[in-house]
Design an enzyme around this catalytic site. Structure first.
Site, PDB file in Angstrom:
ATOM      1  N   THR A 167      53.366  24.801  54.486  1.00  0.00           N
ATOM      2  CA  THR A 167      54.211  24.451  55.596  1.00  0.00           C
ATOM      3  C   THR A 167      54.014  25.450  56.623  1.00  0.00           C
ATOM      4  O   THR A 167      53.568  25.110  57.794  1.00  0.00           O
ATOM      5  CB  THR A 167      55.697  24.362  55.205  1.00  0.00           C
ATOM      6  OG1 THR A 167      55.842  23.411  54.266  1.00  0.00           O
ATOM      7  CG2 THR A 167      56.376  23.789  56.724  1.00  0.00           C
ATOM      8  N   GLU A 184      59.584   6.703  52.433  1.00  0.00           N
ATOM      9  CA  GLU A 184      58.749   7.012  54.021  1.00  0.00           C
ATOM     10  C   GLU A 184      58.024   5.922  54.359  1.00  0.00           C
ATOM     11  O   GLU A 184      57.975   5.309  55.421  1.00  0.00           O
ATOM     12  CB  GLU A 184      57.890   8.419  53.907  1.00  0.00           C
ATOM     13  CG  GLU A 184      59.228   9.603  53.768  1.00  0.00           C
ATOM     14  CD  GLU A 184      58.394  10.927  53.694  1.00  0.00           C
ATOM     15  OE1 GLU A 184      57.149  11.005  53.593  1.00  0.00           O
ATOM     16  OE2 GLU A 184      59.338  11.862  53.635  1.00  0.00           O
ATOM     17  N   ARG A 186      46.054  22.503  56.975  1.00  0.00           N
ATOM     18  CA  ARG A 186      46.616  23.370  57.657  1.00  0.00           C
ATOM     19  C   ARG A 186      45.915  24.784  57.839  1.00  0.00           C
ATOM     20  O   ARG A 186      46.034  25.432  58.929  1.00  0.00           O
ATOM     21  CB  ARG A 186      48.150  23.249  57.384  1.00  0.00           C
ATOM     22  CG  ARG A 186      49.051  22.192  57.500  1.00  0.00           C
ATOM     23  CD  ARG A 186      50.243  22.027  56.825  1.00  0.00           C
ATOM     24  NE  ARG A 186      51.177  21.192  57.101  1.00  0.00           N
ATOM     25  CZ  ARG A 186      52.391  20.800  56.561  1.00  0.00           C
ATOM     26  NH1 ARG A 186      52.435  21.697  55.588  1.00  0.00           N
ATOM     27  NH2 ARG A 186      53.121  20.100  57.142  1.00  0.00           N
ATOM     28  N   PHE A 188      65.960  25.065  64.540  1.00  0.00           N
ATOM     29  CA  PHE A 188      64.561  24.589  65.379  1.00  0.00           C
ATOM     30  C   PHE A 188      64.464  22.757  65.313  1.00  0.00           C
ATOM     31  O   PHE A 188      63.674  22.369  65.683  1.00  0.00           O
ATOM     32  CB  PHE A 188      63.244  24.843  64.609  1.00  0.00           C
ATOM     33  CG  PHE A 188      63.206  25.009  63.323  1.00  0.00           C
ATOM     34  CD1 PHE A 188      62.800  23.792  62.746  1.00  0.00           C
ATOM     35  CD2 PHE A 188      63.626  25.946  62.379  1.00  0.00           C
ATOM     36  CE1 PHE A 188      62.735  23.630  61.349  1.00  0.00           C
ATOM     37  CE2 PHE A 188      63.638  25.661  60.915  1.00  0.00           C
ATOM     38  CZ  PHE A 188      63.190  24.598  60.382  1.00  0.00           C
ATOM     39  N   ASN A 236      51.843  21.644  62.950  1.00  0.00           N
ATOM     40  CA  ASN A 236      51.078  21.849  61.797  1.00  0.00           C
ATOM     41  C   ASN A 236      50.225  20.520  61.410  1.00  0.00           C
ATOM     42  O   ASN A 236      50.110  20.313  60.117  1.00  0.00           O
ATOM     43  CB  ASN A 236      51.923  22.536  60.746  1.00  0.00           C
ATOM     44  CG  ASN A 236      52.964  21.564  60.454  1.00  0.00           C
ATOM     45  OD1 ASN A 236      53.045  20.591  60.702  1.00  0.00           O
ATOM     46  ND2 ASN A 236      53.919  22.268  59.241  1.00  0.00           N
ATOM     47  N   HIS A 281      51.832  15.614  58.193  1.00  0.00           N
ATOM     48  CA  HIS A 281      53.085  15.534  57.300  1.00  0.00           C
ATOM     49  C   HIS A 281      52.483  14.379  56.170  1.00  0.00           C
ATOM     50  O   HIS A 281      51.489  13.892  56.140  1.00  0.00           O
ATOM     51  CB  HIS A 281      53.971  14.492  57.943  1.00  0.00           C
ATOM     52  CG  HIS A 281      54.977  13.968  57.124  1.00  0.00           C
ATOM     53  ND1 HIS A 281      55.967  14.778  56.461  1.00  0.00           N
ATOM     54  CD2 HIS A 281      55.113  12.721  56.166  1.00  0.00           C
ATOM     55  CE1 HIS A 281      56.878  14.121  55.515  1.00  0.00           C
ATOM     56  NE2 HIS A 281      55.950  13.078  55.309  1.00  0.00           N
ATOM     57  N   LYS A 341      50.059  14.298  63.004  1.00  0.00           N
ATOM     58  CA  LYS A 341      51.260  14.577  64.166  1.00  0.00           C
ATOM     59  C   LYS A 341      50.530  14.701  65.562  1.00  0.00           C
ATOM     60  O   LYS A 341      49.304  14.852  65.637  1.00  0.00           O
ATOM     61  CB  LYS A 341      51.949  16.061  63.685  1.00  0.00           C
ATOM     62  CG  LYS A 341      52.727  15.758  62.395  1.00  0.00           C
ATOM     63  CD  LYS A 341      53.269  17.206  62.165  1.00  0.00           C
ATOM     64  CE  LYS A 341      54.170  17.045  60.752  1.00  0.00           C
ATOM     65  NZ  LYS A 341      54.773  18.367  60.479  1.00  0.00           N
ATOM     66  N   ARG A 393      49.376  17.138  49.282  1.00  0.00           N
ATOM     67  CA  ARG A 393      50.193  18.273  49.588  1.00  0.00           C
ATOM     68  C   ARG A 393      49.320  19.502  49.310  1.00  0.00           C
ATOM     69  O   ARG A 393      49.318  20.349  50.237  1.00  0.00           O
ATOM     70  CB  ARG A 393      51.574  18.543  48.482  1.00  0.00           C
ATOM     71  CG  ARG A 393      52.684  17.635  48.962  1.00  0.00           C
ATOM     72  CD  ARG A 393      53.489  17.271  50.248  1.00  0.00           C
ATOM     73  NE  ARG A 393      53.916  18.692  50.283  1.00  0.00           N
ATOM     74  CZ  ARG A 393      54.800  19.113  51.444  1.00  0.00           C
ATOM     75  NH1 ARG A 393      55.253  18.051  52.296  1.00  0.00           N
ATOM     76  NH2 ARG A 393      55.487  20.010  51.462  1.00  0.00           N
ATOM     77  N   TYR A 419      63.514  13.511  59.112  1.00  0.00           N
ATOM     78  CA  TYR A 419      63.763  15.051  59.017  1.00  0.00           C
ATOM     79  C   TYR A 419      65.158  15.280  58.658  1.00  0.00           C
ATOM     80  O   TYR A 419      65.823  16.385  59.086  1.00  0.00           O
ATOM     81  CB  TYR A 419      63.231  15.741  59.977  1.00  0.00           C
ATOM     82  CG  TYR A 419      61.610  16.114  60.028  1.00  0.00           C
ATOM     83  CD1 TYR A 419      60.938  16.435  59.245  1.00  0.00           C
ATOM     84  CD2 TYR A 419      61.109  15.581  61.314  1.00  0.00           C
ATOM     85  CE1 TYR A 419      59.582  16.232  59.191  1.00  0.00           C
ATOM     86  CE2 TYR A 419      59.454  15.442  61.406  1.00  0.00           C
ATOM     87  CZ  TYR A 419      58.791  15.949  60.217  1.00  0.00           C
ATOM     88  OH  TYR A 419      57.400  16.164  60.137  1.00  0.00           O
TER      89      TYR A 419
HETATM   90  N1  UDP Z   1      59.291  23.138  60.694  1.00  0.00           N
HETATM   91  C1  UDP Z   1      59.355  24.206  61.497  1.00  0.00           C
HETATM   92  N2  UDP Z   1      59.790  25.261  61.087  1.00  0.00           N
HETATM   93  C2  UDP Z   1      60.001  25.503  59.815  1.00  0.00           C
HETATM   94  C3  UDP Z   1      59.966  24.529  58.987  1.00  0.00           C
HETATM   95  C4  UDP Z   1      59.575  23.439  59.160  1.00  0.00           C
HETATM   96  O1  UDP Z   1      58.941  23.876  62.713  1.00  0.00           O
HETATM   97  O2  UDP Z   1      60.493  26.861  59.509  1.00  0.00           O
HETATM   98  C5  UDP Z   1      58.518  21.900  60.919  1.00  0.00           C
HETATM   99  C6  UDP Z   1      57.135  21.654  60.615  1.00  0.00           C
HETATM  100  O3  UDP Z   1      56.575  21.109  61.574  1.00  0.00           O
HETATM  101  C7  UDP Z   1      57.324  21.064  59.231  1.00  0.00           C
HETATM  102  C8  UDP Z   1      58.441  20.025  59.474  1.00  0.00           C
HETATM  103  O4  UDP Z   1      59.354  20.726  60.154  1.00  0.00           O
HETATM  104  O5  UDP Z   1      55.869  20.297  58.970  1.00  0.00           O
HETATM  105  C9  UDP Z   1      59.037  19.563  58.122  1.00  0.00           C
HETATM  106  O6  UDP Z   1      59.387  20.632  57.441  1.00  0.00           O
HETATM  107  P1  UDP Z   1      59.352  20.709  55.668  1.00  0.00           P
HETATM  108  O7  UDP Z   1      60.062  21.858  55.344  1.00  0.00           O
HETATM  109  O8  UDP Z   1      59.700  19.373  55.557  1.00  0.00           O
HETATM  110  O9  UDP Z   1      57.634  21.198  55.750  1.00  0.00           O
HETATM  111  P2  UDP Z   1      56.312  20.092  55.171  1.00  0.00           P
HETATM  112  O10 UDP Z   1      57.101  19.231  53.970  1.00  0.00           O
HETATM  113  O11 UDP Z   1      56.009  19.300  56.402  1.00  0.00           O
HETATM  114  O12 UDP Z   1      55.464  20.948  54.512  1.00  0.00           O
HETATM  115 MG    MG Z   2      58.438  17.784  54.118  1.00  0.00          MG
END
Ligand code: UDP
Ligand code: MG
Length: 134
Positions: A93, A128, A104, A59, A114, A117, A11, A87, A51
């Protein structure tokens, strides 16, 4: 065990902080192979798709703003059980829940910004990879 491909994206904060090398080293050290990679500037349209599961969250606008604030590095990463494995390597996350030793956990100090992805299922990995690599 199965050989899988997953979509990984470094990112904008990762690129701005000069962490591309450090993060890719961890991916390669784990034994995964980067089969394709490209720097991209994302637009709102592709982010609304990518997303979609977050589009009603308060947000959402901030995510789009952040993800368009600079280039990202999209990658196809291949390896045994690479979807789940990546993962685990990425960490949780929420940055405060991401364990030390994960990407992370070691580098992120924000949940929105963070670093990385990674696809959350084999099905989404296929979608994707198609979305970003055609
Ligand atoms: N995100 C955020 N606040 C939250 C949850 C997600 O800003 O409470 C953002 C963060 O950048 C995250 C992305 O949205 O990586 C996608 O969210 P997801 O739940 O898919 O998490 P990931 O798969 O990236 O762990
Ligand atoms: Mg995700």
């Amino acid at each position: 065990m199965s050989m899988e491909r997953t979509y990984i994206m470094l990112k904008p904060d990762c690129i701005k902080r000069g962490l591309i090398g450090s993060v890719i080293t961890r991916i390669e050290n784990k034994g995964y192979r980067i089969v394709d990679a490209k720097m991209m500037n994302l637009n709102e349209q592709i982010l609304v798709e990518h997303y979609a599961h977050l589009k009603d969250r308060p947000f959402f606008k901030d995510i789009v703003e952040y993800m368009t604030s600079g280039p990202v590095l999209g990658m196809i990463v291949e390896g045994e059980n690479a979807v789940k494995g990546m993962r685990i390597l990425m960490g949780a996350t929420k940055f405060e829940d991401a364990q030390a030793g994960t990407i992370r956990g070691d580098y992120a100090f924000s949940t929105s910004e963070n670093i990385i992805h990674g696809s959350d299922s084999l099905e989404n990995a296929k979608i994707e990879i198609k979305r970003f690599f055609g």
